[in-house]
Design an enzyme around this catalytic site. Structure first.
Site, PDB file in Angstrom:
ATOM      1  N   ASP A  51       7.602   9.835   2.261  1.00 18.43           N
ATOM      2  CA  ASP A  51       7.943  10.872   3.376  1.00 18.43           C
ATOM      3  C   ASP A  51       9.569  11.166   3.222  1.00 18.43           C
ATOM      4  O   ASP A  51      10.046  12.248   4.225  1.00 18.43           O
ATOM      5  CB  ASP A  51       7.723  10.321   4.617  1.00 18.43           C
ATOM      6  N   SER A  52      10.347  10.525   2.459  1.00 25.07           N
ATOM      7  CA  SER A  52      11.645  10.739   2.371  1.00 25.07           C
ATOM      8  C   SER A  52      11.587  12.255   1.672  1.00 25.07           C
ATOM      9  O   SER A  52      12.841  12.774   1.656  1.00 25.07           O
ATOM     10  CB  SER A  52      12.525   9.972   1.139  1.00 25.07           C
ATOM     11  N   ASP A  90       2.924   8.119   1.197  1.00 21.28           N
ATOM     12  CA  ASP A  90       3.387   7.604   2.393  1.00 21.28           C
ATOM     13  C   ASP A  90       2.598   8.205   3.505  1.00 21.28           C
ATOM     14  O   ASP A  90       2.511   9.625   3.682  1.00 21.28           O
ATOM     15  CB  ASP A  90       5.053   7.874   2.293  1.00 21.28           C
ATOM     16  N   LYS A 120       0.710   3.908   2.002  1.00 20.18           N
ATOM     17  CA  LYS A 120       1.724   3.156   2.644  1.00 20.18           C
ATOM     18  C   LYS A 120       1.789   3.401   4.155  1.00 20.18           C
ATOM     19  O   LYS A 120       2.065   4.482   4.465  1.00 20.18           O
ATOM     20  CB  LYS A 120       3.184   3.217   1.863  1.00 20.18           C
ATOM     21  N   GLU A 122       3.775   2.376   7.388  1.00 23.76           N
ATOM     22  CA  GLU A 122       4.936   1.704   8.192  1.00 23.76           C
ATOM     23  C   GLU A 122       4.471   0.573   9.337  1.00 23.76           C
ATOM     24  O   GLU A 122       3.460   1.274  10.019  1.00 23.76           O
ATOM     25  CB  GLU A 122       5.838   2.675   8.645  1.00 23.76           C
ATOM     26  N   GLU A 189      12.561  -3.240   3.643  1.00 21.92           N
ATOM     27  CA  GLU A 189      13.743  -1.938   3.818  1.00 21.92           C
ATOM     28  C   GLU A 189      14.794  -2.652   4.737  1.00 21.92           C
ATOM     29  O   GLU A 189      14.523  -2.934   5.802  1.00 21.92           O
ATOM     30  CB  GLU A 189      13.134  -0.878   4.188  1.00 21.92           C
TER      31      GLU A 189
END
Length: 273
Positions: A51-52, A90, A120, A122, A189
């Site tokens: 999502d970056s 993501d 993925k 979070e 992270e």
């Protein structure tokens, strides 16, 4: 450069096998067909459609604004350019937090429409019920704990996690829960290196993938744009290592094109029909 003949398709089981063998896992991001193809041919183990993309592709200040539809489109492009690497999508902000049903449907879209092999998610202990349900539906999940970008406003900025006992306990308990739930990997992270090393050793089957979490993680992930120097010059996190600086090369090439067009050197006889 790795050749296809010497490589096999990376699956989630490859992650477990590499963990058991002590073989470091390599992960980079991609958001389009061409870069995915280059990473895949170079021999990367896994490609994360992060999502970056919100930051490096769309110019947002955080990852929060990017939507499911945009992320699915990026994932589909990456999947079309990838043959051997494991493609992980993501899950963006609010694609899984509102309800378990929402999470399952959106995770499924990444496999069904985006061609990804895994997603993925979070969050640690607080997301375990959601992660278990997604896994129960046959969708592999990679966890992500530490400084989770979708919670950037709660953290008050990108701050290293695991310095205080409360944070350390949360990270350890979350990693245990994610492994027990069946995650095939977990991103750590901005995690203090000693606690990241402890978690990596503690987890017997689930590999840890570090980003700003020290050398003892089972693998490492970085944003491809960052390692190639395609980023804001002010973005200089301690964990980042640039392997190339393509920005001036691109500027130089564009400058030459502009000059050649204006001086009528392009197109020449060779480029004309």
């Amino acid at each position: 450069m790795s050749t296809k003949e010497s490589r096999k398709k990376t699956t989630i089981h490859t992650f477990f096998e590499k963990k058991a063998a002590g073989d470091k896992i390599t992960v980079l991001t991609a958001y389009d067909y061409f870069i995915a193809q280059l990473l895949d041919r170079a021999g990367i183990d896994s490609i994360l459609v992060g999502d970056s993309a919100a930051n490096v592709i769309h110019g947002f200040k955080s990852t929060l604004p990017i939507t499911m539809d945009v992320m699915v489109a990026h994932t589909a492009a990456v999947s079309r350019g990838t043959e051997l690497a494991l493609v992980i999508a993501d899950m963006p902000f609010l694609s899984f937090q509102p309800s378990i049903e929402t999470a399952v449907l959106n995770a499924g879209r990444f496999l069904k429409e985006g061609g990804a092999a895994a997603v993925k998610i979070e969050g640690g202990m607080e997301m375990i019920d959601t992660i278990r349900r997604v896994l129960d539906c046959g969708i592999p999940v990679m966890g992500h704990i530490g400084m989770t970008p979708q919670s950037i406003n709660r953290f008050g900025g990108p701050k290293v996690q695991g310095k205080e006992q409360k944070s350390r306990s949360y990270l350890i308990e979350s990693a245990q829960a994610l492994e027990e739930a069946g995650c095939f990997g977990c991103v750590l992270e901005l995690v203090q290196s000693d606690i990241a090393a402890h978690i990596s050793k503690m987890c017997k089957t689930m590999p840890t993938i570090g980003i700003g979490a020290g050398v003892d993680c089972d693998g490492q992930v970085l944003v491809t744009n960052d390692i190639l120097g395609l980023k804001d010059a002010a973005f200089r996190p301690k964990f980042l290592r640039e392997y190339a600086n393509l920005s001036p090369l691109i500027s130089e090439a564009v400058g030459k094109f502009i000059a050649d067009v204006k001086s009528k050197k392009y197109p020449g006889d060779k480029e004309s029909y």
